[in-house]
Write an enzyme that holds these catalytic residues in place. Structure first.
Site, PDB file in Angstrom:
ATOM      1  N   LYS A  13       3.093  -1.220   7.036  1.00  0.00           N
ATOM      2  CA  LYS A  13       2.967  -1.030   8.492  1.00  0.00           C
ATOM      3  C   LYS A  13       3.703   0.235   8.949  1.00  0.00           C
ATOM      4  O   LYS A  13       3.130   1.074   9.629  1.00  0.00           O
ATOM      5  CB  LYS A  13       3.521  -2.249   9.250  1.00  0.00           C
ATOM      6  CG  LYS A  13       2.817  -3.559   8.927  1.00  0.00           C
ATOM      7  CD  LYS A  13       3.365  -4.712   9.744  1.00  0.00           C
ATOM      8  CE  LYS A  13       4.830  -5.004   9.509  1.00  0.00           C
ATOM      9  NZ  LYS A  13       5.157  -5.436   8.125  1.00  0.00           N
ATOM     10  N   ARG A  88       5.503 -11.300  16.468  1.00  0.00           N
ATOM     11  CA  ARG A  88       5.725 -11.884  15.150  1.00  0.00           C
ATOM     12  C   ARG A  88       5.654 -13.402  15.162  1.00  0.00           C
ATOM     13  O   ARG A  88       5.885 -14.029  14.133  1.00  0.00           O
ATOM     14  CB  ARG A  88       7.116 -11.461  14.664  1.00  0.00           C
ATOM     15  CG  ARG A  88       7.094 -10.562  13.442  1.00  0.00           C
ATOM     16  CD  ARG A  88       8.534 -10.183  13.153  1.00  0.00           C
ATOM     17  NE  ARG A  88       8.711  -9.731  11.795  1.00  0.00           N
ATOM     18  CZ  ARG A  88       8.734  -8.454  11.453  1.00  0.00           C
ATOM     19  NH1 ARG A  88       8.535  -7.510  12.330  1.00  0.00           N
ATOM     20  NH2 ARG A  88       8.950  -8.122  10.201  1.00  0.00           N
ATOM     21  N   ARG A 127      11.674   0.179  -1.833  1.00  0.00           N
ATOM     22  CA  ARG A 127      11.606   0.985  -0.595  1.00  0.00           C
ATOM     23  C   ARG A 127      12.927   1.726  -0.360  1.00  0.00           C
ATOM     24  O   ARG A 127      14.007   1.159  -0.503  1.00  0.00           O
ATOM     25  CB  ARG A 127      11.327   0.070   0.594  1.00  0.00           C
ATOM     26  CG  ARG A 127      11.535   0.771   1.944  1.00  0.00           C
ATOM     27  CD  ARG A 127      10.857   0.079   3.082  1.00  0.00           C
ATOM     28  NE  ARG A 127      11.203  -1.316   3.242  1.00  0.00           N
ATOM     29  CZ  ARG A 127      10.534  -2.157   4.035  1.00  0.00           C
ATOM     30  NH1 ARG A 127       9.491  -1.739   4.713  1.00  0.00           N
ATOM     31  NH2 ARG A 127      10.899  -3.425   4.121  1.00  0.00           N
ATOM     32  N   ARG A 155      17.569  -0.426   2.883  1.00  0.00           N
ATOM     33  CA  ARG A 155      17.851  -1.413   3.920  1.00  0.00           C
ATOM     34  C   ARG A 155      18.592  -2.606   3.332  1.00  0.00           C
ATOM     35  O   ARG A 155      18.255  -3.068   2.249  1.00  0.00           O
ATOM     36  CB  ARG A 155      16.534  -1.888   4.560  1.00  0.00           C
ATOM     37  CG  ARG A 155      16.007  -0.922   5.597  1.00  0.00           C
ATOM     38  CD  ARG A 155      14.611  -1.240   6.027  1.00  0.00           C
ATOM     39  NE  ARG A 155      14.361  -2.664   6.298  1.00  0.00           N
ATOM     40  CZ  ARG A 155      13.204  -3.142   6.753  1.00  0.00           C
ATOM     41  NH1 ARG A 155      12.195  -2.309   6.983  1.00  0.00           N
ATOM     42  NH2 ARG A 155      13.054  -4.422   6.972  1.00  0.00           N
ATOM     43  N   ARG A 166      11.882 -13.670   4.044  1.00  0.00           N
ATOM     44  CA  ARG A 166      11.050 -12.952   5.024  1.00  0.00           C
ATOM     45  C   ARG A 166       9.572 -13.263   4.796  1.00  0.00           C
ATOM     46  O   ARG A 166       8.797 -13.371   5.752  1.00  0.00           O
ATOM     47  CB  ARG A 166      11.326 -11.444   4.932  1.00  0.00           C
ATOM     48  CG  ARG A 166      12.695 -11.096   5.539  1.00  0.00           C
ATOM     49  CD  ARG A 166      13.212  -9.753   5.084  1.00  0.00           C
ATOM     50  NE  ARG A 166      12.304  -8.666   5.363  1.00  0.00           N
ATOM     51  CZ  ARG A 166      12.351  -7.486   4.745  1.00  0.00           C
ATOM     52  NH1 ARG A 166      13.257  -7.255   3.807  1.00  0.00           N
ATOM     53  NH2 ARG A 166      11.509  -6.547   5.067  1.00  0.00           N
TER      54      ARG A 166
HETATM   55  P1  ADP Z   1       6.242  -2.514   6.189  1.00  0.00           P
HETATM   56  O1  ADP Z   1       6.617  -1.662   7.391  1.00  0.00           O
HETATM   57  O2  ADP Z   1       4.944  -3.233   6.373  1.00  0.00           O
HETATM   58  O3  ADP Z   1       7.348  -3.428   5.772  1.00  0.00           O
HETATM   59  P2  ADP Z   1       6.434   0.001   4.652  1.00  0.00           P
HETATM   60  O4  ADP Z   1       5.484   0.943   5.312  1.00  0.00           O
HETATM   61  O5  ADP Z   1       7.871   0.219   4.883  1.00  0.00           O
HETATM   62  O6  ADP Z   1       5.998  -1.526   4.975  1.00  0.00           O
HETATM   63  O7  ADP Z   1       6.111   0.029   3.084  1.00  0.00           O
HETATM   64  C1  ADP Z   1       6.860  -0.772   2.164  1.00  0.00           C
HETATM   65  C2  ADP Z   1       7.079   0.006   0.870  1.00  0.00           C
HETATM   66  O8  ADP Z   1       5.801   0.138   0.204  1.00  0.00           O
HETATM   67  C3  ADP Z   1       7.605   1.426   1.075  1.00  0.00           C
HETATM   68  O9  ADP Z   1       8.492   1.729   0.043  1.00  0.00           O
HETATM   69  C4  ADP Z   1       6.343   2.288   1.001  1.00  0.00           C
HETATM   70  O10 ADP Z   1       6.630   3.597   0.491  1.00  0.00           O
HETATM   71  C5  ADP Z   1       5.472   1.512   0.030  1.00  0.00           C
HETATM   72  N1  ADP Z   1       4.039   1.635   0.329  1.00  0.00           N
HETATM   73  C6  ADP Z   1       3.445   1.735   1.544  1.00  0.00           C
HETATM   74  N2  ADP Z   1       2.111   1.828   1.429  1.00  0.00           N
HETATM   75  C7  ADP Z   1       1.849   1.766   0.079  1.00  0.00           C
HETATM   76  C8  ADP Z   1       0.643   1.805  -0.702  1.00  0.00           C
HETATM   77  N3  ADP Z   1      -0.549   1.937  -0.132  1.00  0.00           N
HETATM   78  N4  ADP Z   1       0.779   1.707  -2.042  1.00  0.00           N
HETATM   79  C9  ADP Z   1       1.990   1.580  -2.626  1.00  0.00           C
HETATM   80  N5  ADP Z   1       3.162   1.541  -1.951  1.00  0.00           N
HETATM   81  C10 ADP Z   1       3.085   1.623  -0.610  1.00  0.00           C
HETATM   82  P1  ADP Z   2       9.291  -5.521   7.632  1.00  0.00           P
HETATM   83  O1  ADP Z   2       8.109  -4.781   8.155  1.00  0.00           O
HETATM   84  O2  ADP Z   2       9.696  -5.079   6.274  1.00  0.00           O
HETATM   85  O3  ADP Z   2       9.164  -7.010   7.744  1.00  0.00           O
HETATM   86  P2  ADP Z   2      10.802  -4.888  10.066  1.00  0.00           P
HETATM   87  O4  ADP Z   2      11.551  -3.620  10.096  1.00  0.00           O
HETATM   88  O5  ADP Z   2       9.572  -5.006  10.875  1.00  0.00           O
HETATM   89  O6  ADP Z   2      10.549  -5.222   8.529  1.00  0.00           O
HETATM   90  O7  ADP Z   2      11.768  -6.083  10.506  1.00  0.00           O
HETATM   91  C1  ADP Z   2      13.037  -6.256   9.919  1.00  0.00           C
HETATM   92  C2  ADP Z   2      13.723  -7.468  10.541  1.00  0.00           C
HETATM   93  O8  ADP Z   2      13.939  -7.222  11.947  1.00  0.00           O
HETATM   94  C3  ADP Z   2      12.945  -8.772  10.496  1.00  0.00           C
HETATM   95  O9  ADP Z   2      13.118  -9.464   9.271  1.00  0.00           O
HETATM   96  C4  ADP Z   2      13.555  -9.537  11.685  1.00  0.00           C
HETATM   97  O10 ADP Z   2      14.838 -10.068  11.350  1.00  0.00           O
HETATM   98  C5  ADP Z   2      13.771  -8.412  12.701  1.00  0.00           C
HETATM   99  N1  ADP Z   2      12.590  -8.260  13.564  1.00  0.00           N
HETATM  100  C6  ADP Z   2      11.734  -7.199  13.617  1.00  0.00           C
HETATM  101  N2  ADP Z   2      10.762  -7.411  14.522  1.00  0.00           N
HETATM  102  C7  ADP Z   2      11.001  -8.641  15.059  1.00  0.00           C
HETATM  103  C8  ADP Z   2      10.346  -9.446  16.031  1.00  0.00           C
HETATM  104  N3  ADP Z   2       9.214  -9.038  16.634  1.00  0.00           N
HETATM  105  N4  ADP Z   2      10.884 -10.654  16.319  1.00  0.00           N
HETATM  106  C9  ADP Z   2      12.010 -11.089  15.739  1.00  0.00           C
HETATM  107  N5  ADP Z   2      12.665 -10.395  14.799  1.00  0.00           N
HETATM  108  C10 ADP Z   2      12.180  -9.181  14.452  1.00  0.00           C
END
Ligand code: ADP
Ligand code: ADP
Length: 210
Positions: A13, A88, A127, A155, A166
């Site tokens: 995302k 969420r 990541r 992170r 998660r």
């Molecule tokens: P999210 O915001 O949904 O948690 P991220 O965009 O931070 O996901 O991506 C999670 C990890 O996966 C990062 O280390 C990113 O570089 C990697 N990643 C994102 N898209 C791809 C893909 N299409 N193929 C492989 N790795 C990916």
């Molecule tokens: P990822 O895409 O890897 O799940 P995010 O950066 O979106 O990670 O979120 C990291 C953490 O921040 C979540 O596990 C949660 O604790 C908090 N968080 C983010 N967005 C929300 C939301 N909309 N509601 C509640 N908690 C949130």
């Protein structure tokens, strides 16, 4: 366009949000990024959110909903936005509908990034984020250029243990909102496995047919 990106942790995302938002000329708003910036800055909001984030749980709706209402009221979000990580759960989805409807607005499209669960743990544990540029990398799948290596951070919630929690939260609380938007005819789902550029292309193609 008022767009919501949804998908499990590690789906890509954050990676796709910036590119898509830039193409559409709207701000990308990530609740996770806002929480992390507040934690780093030591604000009361950051202090309130930290224990939930470290445990892989959702920050309480009351805190999150207030924060997003405030963010969406800012000028740059008036003509559209891309939400990454919000809503969420069902309560948040209903809250978003409510604050938008007060201005006669609504979510236009929800884009779901689909990735099988067995790929997510390695995406998350590998990541790394640059503290200098904010860019998201992966040690194996999207390695950083040499001048970014010294700035890489991990992170605190990206450990294998917290990731399991998660993913369970995603399954139990977030996945149901996909149905909520599907019933409104707003859902577009894409396969988010493949090269980064390929996934971006699928996302933009899918939005064009919206
Ligand atoms: P999210 O915001 O949904 O948690 P991220 O965009 O931070 O996901 O991506 C999670 C990890 O996966 C990062 O280390 C990113 O570089 C990697 N990643 C994102 N898209 C791809 C893909 N299409 N193929 C492989 N790795 C990916
Ligand atoms: P990822 O895409 O890897 O799940 P995010 O950066 O979106 O990670 O979120 C990291 C953490 O921040 C979540 O596990 C949660 O604790 C908090 N968080 C983010 N967005 C929300 C939301 N909309 N509601 C509640 N908690 C949130």
């Amino acid at each position: 366009m008022r767009l919501v990106l949804v998908g499990p942790p590690g789906a890509g995302k954050g990676t796709q949000a910036g590119v898509i938002a830039e193409r559409l000329g709207i701000p990308a708003i990530s609740t996770g990024d806002i929480f992390r910036a507040n934690i780093k800055g030591g604000t009361p909001l950051g202090q309130e959110a930290k224990s939930y984030i470290d445990a892989g749980k959702l920050v309480p709706d009351e805190v999150t909903n207030r924060m997003i209402a405030d963010r969406l009221s800012q000028d740059d979000a008036k003509n559209g936005f891309l939400l990454d990580g919000y809503p969420r759960n069902s309560e948040q989805a209903e809250h978003l509908d409510k604050i938008l409807s007060e201005d006669g607005l609504a979510v236009d499209t929800v884009l779901e990034l689909q990735v099988p669960e067995d790929l997510l743990v390695s995406r998350i544990t590998g990541r790394r984020t640059s503290s200098k540029t904010g860019k998201i990398y992966h040690l194996e799948f999207n390695p950083p250029p040499a001048d970014e290596v010294e700035h890489l951070t991990q992170r605190s919630d990206d450990t294998e243990e917290v990731v399991r929690d998660r993913l369970a939260v995603y399954r139990d609380e977030t996945a149901p909102i996909i149905d909520f938007y599907a019933k409104q005819g707003k859902l577009k789902s894409i396969d988010a496995v493949g090269e980064l550029d390929e996934v971006t292309k699928r996302a933009l193609d899918s939005l064009q047919s919206a």
